[in-house]
Design a protein around this motif. Structure first.
Motif, PDB file in Angstrom:
ATOM      1  N   LEU A 157     -10.333  41.225  -4.281  1.00 22.88           N
ATOM      2  CA  LEU A 157     -10.420  42.377  -5.328  1.00 22.88           C
ATOM      3  C   LEU A 157     -11.861  42.589  -6.161  1.00 22.88           C
ATOM      4  O   LEU A 157     -12.020  43.518  -6.828  1.00 22.88           O
ATOM      5  CB  LEU A 157      -9.413  42.416  -6.308  1.00 22.88           C
ATOM      6  N   GLY A 158     -12.679  41.680  -5.794  1.00 19.01           N
ATOM      7  CA  GLY A 158     -14.085  41.614  -6.394  1.00 19.01           C
ATOM      8  C   GLY A 158     -14.118  40.939  -7.733  1.00 19.01           C
ATOM      9  O   GLY A 158     -15.181  41.028  -8.400  1.00 19.01           O
ATOM     10  N   TYR A 159     -13.160  40.011  -8.124  1.00 19.01           N
ATOM     11  CA  TYR A 159     -13.264  39.177  -9.161  1.00 19.01           C
ATOM     12  C   TYR A 159     -14.260  38.073  -9.004  1.00 19.01           C
ATOM     13  O   TYR A 159     -14.491  37.628  -7.815  1.00 19.01           O
ATOM     14  CB  TYR A 159     -11.872  38.340  -9.375  1.00 19.01           C
ATOM     15  N   ASP A 160     -15.145  38.048 -10.223  1.00 12.02           N
ATOM     16  CA  ASP A 160     -16.046  36.753  -9.905  1.00 12.02           C
ATOM     17  C   ASP A 160     -15.144  35.401  -9.795  1.00 12.02           C
ATOM     18  O   ASP A 160     -14.485  34.919 -11.059  1.00 12.02           O
ATOM     19  CB  ASP A 160     -16.924  36.592 -11.145  1.00 12.02           C
ATOM     20  N   VAL A 161     -14.993  34.381  -8.912  1.00 14.38           N
ATOM     21  CA  VAL A 161     -14.266  33.420  -8.749  1.00 14.38           C
ATOM     22  C   VAL A 161     -14.686  32.251  -9.890  1.00 14.38           C
ATOM     23  O   VAL A 161     -13.859  31.746 -10.306  1.00 14.38           O
ATOM     24  CB  VAL A 161     -14.228  32.712  -7.458  1.00 14.38           C
ATOM     25  N   PHE A 162     -16.019  32.075 -10.014  1.00 14.99           N
ATOM     26  CA  PHE A 162     -16.366  31.303 -11.051  1.00 14.99           C
ATOM     27  C   PHE A 162     -15.836  31.496 -12.619  1.00 14.99           C
ATOM     28  O   PHE A 162     -15.314  30.673 -13.175  1.00 14.99           O
ATOM     29  CB  PHE A 162     -17.926  31.120 -11.079  1.00 14.99           C
ATOM     30  N   SER A 163     -15.872  32.818 -12.961  1.00 11.37           N
ATOM     31  CA  SER A 163     -15.228  32.951 -14.239  1.00 11.37           C
ATOM     32  C   SER A 163     -13.973  32.926 -14.239  1.00 11.37           C
ATOM     33  O   SER A 163     -13.314  32.375 -15.247  1.00 11.37           O
ATOM     34  CB  SER A 163     -15.629  34.544 -14.603  1.00 11.37           C
ATOM     35  N   ARG A 164     -12.918  33.187 -13.245  1.00 12.60           N
ATOM     36  CA  ARG A 164     -11.656  33.037 -13.069  1.00 12.60           C
ATOM     37  C   ARG A 164     -11.509  31.617 -13.052  1.00 12.60           C
ATOM     38  O   ARG A 164     -10.462  31.201 -13.733  1.00 12.60           O
ATOM     39  CB  ARG A 164     -10.959  33.823 -11.774  1.00 12.60           C
ATOM     40  N   THR A 165     -12.137  30.897 -12.299  1.00 13.88           N
ATOM     41  CA  THR A 165     -11.690  29.446 -12.651  1.00 13.88           C
ATOM     42  C   THR A 165     -12.125  28.763 -13.805  1.00 13.88           C
ATOM     43  O   THR A 165     -11.192  28.043 -14.259  1.00 13.88           O
ATOM     44  CB  THR A 165     -12.852  28.749 -11.344  1.00 13.88           C
ATOM     45  N   ILE A 166     -13.018  29.118 -14.518  1.00 22.10           N
ATOM     46  CA  ILE A 166     -13.323  28.647 -16.096  1.00 22.10           C
ATOM     47  C   ILE A 166     -12.083  29.133 -16.910  1.00 22.10           C
ATOM     48  O   ILE A 166     -11.522  28.261 -17.757  1.00 22.10           O
ATOM     49  CB  ILE A 166     -14.703  29.113 -16.312  1.00 22.10           C
ATOM     50  N   PHE A 167     -12.033  30.473 -16.838  1.00 24.17           N
ATOM     51  CA  PHE A 167     -10.874  31.006 -17.752  1.00 24.17           C
ATOM     52  C   PHE A 167      -9.442  30.302 -17.267  1.00 24.17           C
ATOM     53  O   PHE A 167      -8.686  30.344 -18.212  1.00 24.17           O
ATOM     54  CB  PHE A 167     -11.006  32.384 -17.595  1.00 24.17           C
ATOM     55  N   GLY A 168      -9.330  29.771 -16.103  1.00 28.51           N
ATOM     56  CA  GLY A 168      -8.100  29.494 -15.574  1.00 28.51           C
ATOM     57  C   GLY A 168      -7.834  28.141 -16.340  1.00 28.51           C
ATOM     58  O   GLY A 168      -6.637  27.936 -16.507  1.00 28.51           O
ATOM     59  N   ALA A 169      -8.834  27.385 -16.701  1.00 26.82           N
ATOM     60  CA  ALA A 169      -8.491  26.172 -17.605  1.00 26.82           C
ATOM     61  C   ALA A 169      -7.975  26.419 -18.749  1.00 26.82           C
ATOM     62  O   ALA A 169      -7.031  25.722 -19.512  1.00 26.82           O
ATOM     63  CB  ALA A 169      -9.929  25.236 -17.668  1.00 26.82           C
ATOM     64  N   GLN A 170      -8.521  27.636 -19.534  1.00 29.89           N
ATOM     65  CA  GLN A 170      -7.815  28.036 -20.819  1.00 29.89           C
ATOM     66  C   GLN A 170      -6.423  28.318 -20.664  1.00 29.89           C
ATOM     67  O   GLN A 170      -5.800  27.902 -21.665  1.00 29.89           O
ATOM     68  CB  GLN A 170      -8.735  29.049 -21.100  1.00 29.89           C
ATOM     69  N   ALA A 171      -6.133  28.913 -19.924  1.00 24.22           N
ATOM     70  CA  ALA A 171      -4.631  29.096 -19.650  1.00 24.22           C
ATOM     71  C   ALA A 171      -3.885  27.877 -19.296  1.00 24.22           C
ATOM     72  O   ALA A 171      -2.776  27.810 -19.974  1.00 24.22           O
ATOM     73  CB  ALA A 171      -4.316  30.363 -18.421  1.00 24.22           C
ATOM     74  N   ALA A 172      -4.381  27.217 -18.382  1.00 22.92           N
ATOM     75  CA  ALA A 172      -3.811  26.113 -18.029  1.00 22.92           C
ATOM     76  C   ALA A 172      -3.407  25.102 -19.519  1.00 22.92           C
ATOM     77  O   ALA A 172      -2.192  24.521 -19.529  1.00 22.92           O
ATOM     78  CB  ALA A 172      -4.346  25.340 -16.899  1.00 22.92           C
ATOM     79  N   LEU A 173      -4.484  25.040 -20.101  1.00 22.09           N
ATOM     80  CA  LEU A 173      -4.310  24.075 -21.365  1.00 22.09           C
ATOM     81  C   LEU A 173      -3.516  24.777 -22.292  1.00 22.09           C
ATOM     82  O   LEU A 173      -2.456  23.943 -22.993  1.00 22.09           O
ATOM     83  CB  LEU A 173      -5.891  23.788 -21.993  1.00 22.09           C
ATOM     84  N   GLN A 174      -3.505  26.060 -22.540  1.00 22.10           N
ATOM     85  CA  GLN A 174      -2.615  26.363 -23.574  1.00 22.10           C
ATOM     86  C   GLN A 174      -1.093  26.254 -22.959  1.00 22.10           C
ATOM     87  O   GLN A 174      -0.381  25.754 -23.937  1.00 22.10           O
ATOM     88  CB  GLN A 174      -2.981  28.007 -23.523  1.00 22.10           C
ATOM     89  N   VAL A 175      -0.957  26.572 -21.905  1.00 19.84           N
ATOM     90  CA  VAL A 175       0.609  26.535 -21.424  1.00 19.84           C
ATOM     91  C   VAL A 175       0.936  24.940 -21.374  1.00 19.84           C
ATOM     92  O   VAL A 175       2.253  24.635 -21.853  1.00 19.84           O
ATOM     93  CB  VAL A 175       0.782  26.876 -20.097  1.00 19.84           C
ATOM     94  N   VAL A 176       0.163  24.133 -20.850  1.00 19.97           N
ATOM     95  CA  VAL A 176       0.468  22.577 -20.757  1.00 19.97           C
ATOM     96  C   VAL A 176       0.735  22.004 -22.039  1.00 19.97           C
ATOM     97  O   VAL A 176       1.687  21.284 -22.469  1.00 19.97           O
ATOM     98  CB  VAL A 176      -0.543  21.832 -20.086  1.00 19.97           C
ATOM     99  N   ILE A 177      -0.143  22.365 -23.299  1.00 22.31           N
ATOM    100  CA  ILE A 177      -0.020  21.522 -24.444  1.00 22.31           C
ATOM    101  C   ILE A 177       1.294  22.372 -25.140  1.00 22.31           C
ATOM    102  O   ILE A 177       1.999  21.383 -25.739  1.00 22.31           O
ATOM    103  CB  ILE A 177      -1.100  22.198 -25.326  1.00 22.31           C
TER     104      ILE A 177
END
Length: 296
Positions: A77-97
């Protein structure tokens, strides 16, 4: 005046002369701190222009391999994979905590009350927790996700239910062994209420193993969240999440588009490994018997 080893705090002594598990714990701690740093500062990096908005894709080329402009390439879809990977850590930590805190908040008090009071309440709670514990965690989370729907809080609730029995069982067993100690019997003889005994005398004695369970459950929760995202039951589609990105990437993998699968999967793996190493090291630190065995 010299300070002997016995006078040093236990953790400082452990850090000064660590076993193999202790060294691995430090590695796991460093890996976990890197992801926490990236998750916390990802919005700042985006404002500085270092990261692209992970929801923007219209101006990017589709399925571009890693370049100087897009370090991890772009998706279908044209997403920047690097940005999606870094911001994915934010979502993961929020849900996990949220998931681990919710399960700990419910499981620890129930385990203390059940183990201390015993009787019919203990039997009912033990039967209920054993029933939940027998169910596969991912299957239970998927079922609950169907009911509560998508979202960070909803995903955390769906994941947390499976971990409550682990806190309950460990804390209950510790409470049963501690409640027969002399100082507990002395407090009872002096007329201390159950609340005072639970909060002042039992809590700090049975809570020692909870950080170990917390870190190991956090590692497992990342995998469960990835499974929910892969099935389309985790977070909304516009929220960067590793499991959902892997689902989208697998469709292009047979055509040689490897970068959209590699980097989100590698990030998930490294975060799980870091938390697992941290949890195993904490387990050795809490249990002196493991330290003695590993030093032999």
């Amino acid at each position: 005046m010299t300070i002997t080893k016995r006078q040093l705090p236990k953790f400082l002594l452990f850090a000064k002369n660590p076993t193999l598990s202790g060294r691995l714990m430090l590695i796991g701690l460093a890996m976990t701190l890197v992801f926490i740093f990236l998750a916390f500062f990802s919005p700042v990096f985006q404002n500085w222009g270092w990261l692209q908005n992970p929801k923007e894709f219209l101006s990017n080329p589709i399925h571009q391999p890693p370049t100087a402009t897009h370090w991890f390439g772009t998706s279908r879809l044209g997403y920047d994979v690097f940005s999606r990977t870094i911001f994915g850590a934010q979502a993961a930590l929020q849900v996990v905590i949220l998931a681990t805190v919710l399960s700990m908040t419910v499981g620890v008090p129930l385990g203390m009350v059940s183990g201390y009071l015993g009787g019919r309440l203990d039997k009912v709670l033990l039967f209920l927790m054993d029933s939940i514990y027998t169910l596969p965690g991912l299957l239970l989370s998927v079922t609950l996700a169907f009911v509560v729907g998508r979202g960070i809080l909803n995903a955390a609730i769906a994941i947390s239910i499976a971990y409550i029995p682990q806190y309950y069982r460990v804390v209950r067993n510790h409470t049963i062994s501690v409640k027969t100690e002399v100082y507990i019997e002395a407090a009872q003889a002096m007329g201390a209420s159950n609340w005072v005994i639970l909060s002042r005398y039992l809590f700090f004695n049975v809570i020692q193993s909870v950080p170990v369970i917390f870190t190991l459950n956090s590692a497992d929760a990342i995998l469960v969240l990835g499974g929910l995202g892969f099935l389309g039951l985790g977070l909304p589609e516009d929220v960067p999440e590793w499991g959902y990105d892997l689902k989208q990437a697998l469709e292009a993998l047979p055509t040689g588009i490897w970068w959209t699968t590699l980097f989100p999967g590698l990030a998930m793996t490294l975060m799980v490994v870091g938390l697992s190493l941290l949890g195993e090291g904490l387990n050795e630190f809490v249990d002196p018997r493991l330290r003695r065995q590993n030093r032999k």
